[in-house]
Design an enzyme around this catalytic site. Sequence first.
Site, short mmCIF file in Angstrom:
data_model
loop_
_atom_site.label_atom_id
_atom_site.label_comp_id
_atom_site.label_asym_id
_atom_site.label_seq_id
_atom_site.Cartn_x
_atom_site.Cartn_y
_atom_site.Cartn_z
CB SER A 578 -0.97 -0.04 1.19
OG SER A 578 -2.00 0.88 1.02
CG ASP A 664 -6.93 -2.18 -3.52
OD1 ASP A 664 -7.64 -1.44 -2.80
OD2 ASP A 664 -5.72 -2.37 -3.31
CG HIS A 699 -6.14 -2.24 0.21
ND1 HIS A 699 -5.37 -1.67 -0.78
CD2 HIS A 699 -5.55 -1.89 1.38
CE1 HIS A 699 -4.36 -1.01 -0.24
NE2 HIS A 699 -4.44 -1.13 1.07
#
Length: 735
Positions: A578, A664, A699
Amino acid sequence: MEHPATAPTSPAPTAPPTAEPRPATTEVHGTTRVDDYEWLREKDSPEVTAYLEAENAYTQARTAHLADLRQTIFEEIKARTLETDLSVPTRIRGHWYYSRSYEGLEYGASCRVPALGEDDWSPPKPAEHCSPTEPALPGEELLLDLNALAEGHDFFSLGGSSVSPDAGLLAYSTDVTGDERYTVRVKDLASGELLPDEITGVIGGATWNREGTDLYYTTVDDSWRADKIWRHRLGTAQAEDELVLHETDGRFWVGVGRTRSDRFLVIASGSKTTSEYHYLDADSPGSGWQLFAGRREGLEYSLDHCVLGGQDVFLVLHNATGPDFEIGTAPVAPTEPQRWEPLVPHDPAVRLEDVDAFAGHVVVHQRSEGLTQLRILELGDSAEQPVTDDYLVRFDAEVYTVGSGSNPNFRQPTVRLGYTTMAVPASVYDYDVRTRDLTLLRRTPVLGGYDPADYEEHRLWATADDGEQVPISIVCRRGAREDAGGGTAPIPVLLYGYGAYEMSMDPYFSKPRLSLLDRGAGFAIAHVRGGGEMGRRWYDDGKLARKQNTFSDFIACARHLVETGWTRPEVLVAEGASAGGLLMGAVANQAPELFGGVVAGVPFVDALTSMLDSTLPLTVTEYDEWGNPEADPEVFAYLSGYSPYDNVAAVDYPPILAETSLNDTRVLYVEPAKWIARLRATATGRRDFLLRTEMAAGHGGVSGRYKSWHDRAFTLAWILDRMGLAETPPAVPLP
């Protein structure tokens, strides 16, 4: 004429797919940006789908030689795991609640048993070697069977579950696509039937009112910002729900909850730098929602209800008197900051992170010198002595993480806490505030003869470019660095980093990681600026116009490990996900010679493009973290200087594995897809770049524990291959 990307099966799988350059030109602050791969953003395009599938096929072909190792690692993870198990029960009102897992099943179940009485604070212990087909405890009631709920879905996630105050109803939320939009349903626990109520488009779960008649929940706008709080009356349609609060400032998001005392419902509105709370008093619902203290730019605070010296008060954790926060008290009424009375004053050496109020004590979550701490304030009954004692719960390890666990009861005399190190598995304790006894309830079992004493942990310190001392936590098998001559030799090391949002990457235990350690590698966490490990200044020095500190800190940690003989560049692998994936992209650009491989999970590598588009999910709320390049030329120039995608150069990069998910909503799949395409077209030398896209996940990656083990085994096998350990057997083979 067919574009190359539309024919993924035409090239041999040993050749990488080619994304055709299709220049898209934009002008920003007088600067021309040319993006050859923006066309990959068309998620619903068959051409884009074909390209992603071609990348997956290429990745599988390039890693086919690791198939046996992947399966071996998966079997190692499985062999270390007690597959049929249950959590330590947690008491909520008149029941003990716990979760169960079952051998061979992806998901678990949530259960409960009745408590024995008001003074029953010792969690019940299940029978040894409990069969999956039998109750784990006498009187067990099955609340949710997650395997049944997941049936027929490629992806499944439980967002949250909450039992009504009378313990008769269960509200729970599920997501079956990975986009984090949940559907809330309500189950009658007496009959086992679902109520007709169904609430869609929810972020997270739902909160009951004290009467158990209403549910409060949060929804998001088109940019995925949590902006509305709703009240749903059981038995009515969602279309009739009452809008309680609508946050119109695009930098702010909202959430709703209930204080542990059950007296107040609270709604928090917050940006990265500013917060505001409303509350509803269940003892006086006719008064409606009250604003506690209006937002002031830069003022952050949170609210909890406490009985202090015999008086009802609000505990206010705030930064009005200093950046590392103070705990103040205020009347149960709207109160301005100048009237907040200090209970735990600001201390620049101690970052106060959270506070939990109970009937007889207060638990303060804090950190000092990079380590987490739990602080107990014992409460008295008199206004003259509201706090009778103030002390820390002590642990002796050099590197560890401690935090409170599930503590839902306002009147409980114990504090449930969690403790772990990089060698000691997650451990659950009950701390008795009256006797100060610390009782170990459970340590996550690691099968196969695991012994924490076989591993060594250390805290190292690297010197950053500006002289700042950056902590590193590292673990390896005991004696892994000893060579035949009795000295120390470099070992392969996986260096992990994040460095954003004031999120601290504290030391933690991992069963999959043992497959690295037992083959002779080390694992290290670089606690770089942008995180919160060393207090608020650590965060402030790693965001906005100081973001470069995050990258230079990580590079300094890598160099420290090399210069002190821990490892060598060719067997040093970097990993981050991320915002940590942005870190990976930046250090690959800035110091490619330092690493033998880079793993970037759901990586935020096209940061400039994302931050220039205010219609994308999260962009506006992120301005306080990264800046607004659309409005400010200086921010545009600064972001342009480090955004990984914009700074891909004609250099020899280390091998890179980028992993992403099609659904995501936080970091779109297109960012790593574009990045890998540009790396292939620009880099020199090895050009060893792989893109792996989960086509039915979000995600957090795939759902289900076995799927997640296979997923991690894939990554670990690639890492071991980069380290030269793919053929190395583990030091202690598992049965």
